[in-house]
Design an enzyme around this catalytic site. Sequence first.
Site, short mmCIF file in Angstrom:
data_model
loop_
_atom_site.label_atom_id
_atom_site.label_comp_id
_atom_site.label_asym_id
_atom_site.label_seq_id
_atom_site.Cartn_x
_atom_site.Cartn_y
_atom_site.Cartn_z
N THR A 135 0.83 -1.15 0.04
CA THR A 135 0.07 -0.11 0.07
C THR A 135 0.94 1.29 0.09
OG1 THR A 135 -1.77 -1.24 1.05
CG2 THR A 135 -1.93 1.15 1.33
N CYS A 136 2.07 1.26 0.72
CA CYS A 136 2.91 2.50 0.86
C CYS A 136 3.60 2.70 -0.44
CB CYS A 136 3.85 2.00 1.90
SG CYS A 136 3.40 1.39 3.37
N SER A 137 3.69 1.70 -1.19
CA SER A 137 4.56 2.08 -2.62
C SER A 137 3.38 2.29 -3.66
CB SER A 137 5.43 0.66 -2.99
OG SER A 137 6.45 0.56 -2.15
#
Length: 251
Positions: A51-53
Site C-alpha cells: 500500500t505504501c508503494s
Amino acid sequence: MTRTPNREGSRVPAVTFRVRENNDWKNVTTDHIFKGRTVVVFSLPGAFTPTCSSTHLPRYNELAPAFKANGVDEIVCISVNDAFVMEEWAREQESANVRLLPDGNGEFTDGMGQLVDKSDLGFGKRSWRYSMLVKDGVVVKQFIEPDKAGDPFEVSDADTMLAHINPQAAKPARVALFTREGCAHCARAKALLSAHGYGYAEVPLHHTVRSQVVGAVTGQGTVPQVFIDGEHVGGADALEAWLKARSRKAA
C-alpha cells in the site's frame, strides 16, 4: 503497545534524523523541517510495502503541486526504516516532490504515540499509518487510521488531507497517452498537453503489441490515444478539439 489517540495542539517530538543524501550522511533536525513552516506529514509501516508503494506515497507525490498552491511548504514521509532503505525507496519511487525521512530508531514515531509492534510479520516495531498537518512545529490536524486488524488505509491519504486544507483545491489532471517511437502525431499530442500545462504519463508501445493493446483498451487502431481523468479523449486531433472546448468553457 498503546497508541495515543492524537496529538492535535501539541508540538512534534524534537529529534534528529540521520539521512543519506548523495551517498553521504546528514543530520536533519525537526526544527529544520518544521520551524516557521507549514508541513504535511504522513507516516507508514514500511518502505517497499504494497500500500505504501502503490498508493500512499505516489498520491502525495502526485498532489504536491496542489498542496503547494494551498500554502504547504513541504510534504514529508516518515517510516521506521533505516536511511539506506529510505534513500533507495525514494529513488525507486521517483518521489521528488516528497522528502522521505528515516526514523530508524523509532524516536519520532514513539514520541507521536504511534509506535506499534508488528513482530507477527517479522517487522519489529513500526509506525501506525497516519497523516498530520503541522504549522510551526504544532500539530493542527491529525488523521489516524482506525484501530483495526491488518493495515487499514482509510483516512491518511493525500486526497483526505488536501480536502481538509481546502475542499475546493484544484487537483492536477491524471493524463496518460499511448505512443510509439517516431510518431509525429504522438509528438504533436505531447506538445499540445505541455502547452496547456498538463503533465502526462507516456506509455510507449512496441510495434509487436501496439495494435492489440490499443485495440483492446480503446477500440482504435492508431496512436496516440489520450486519456484524461478516466476519459478517453482520442488522438491528436481529438485532443486539440478537447483542449479548445475546455478553453472556451473556462473563458
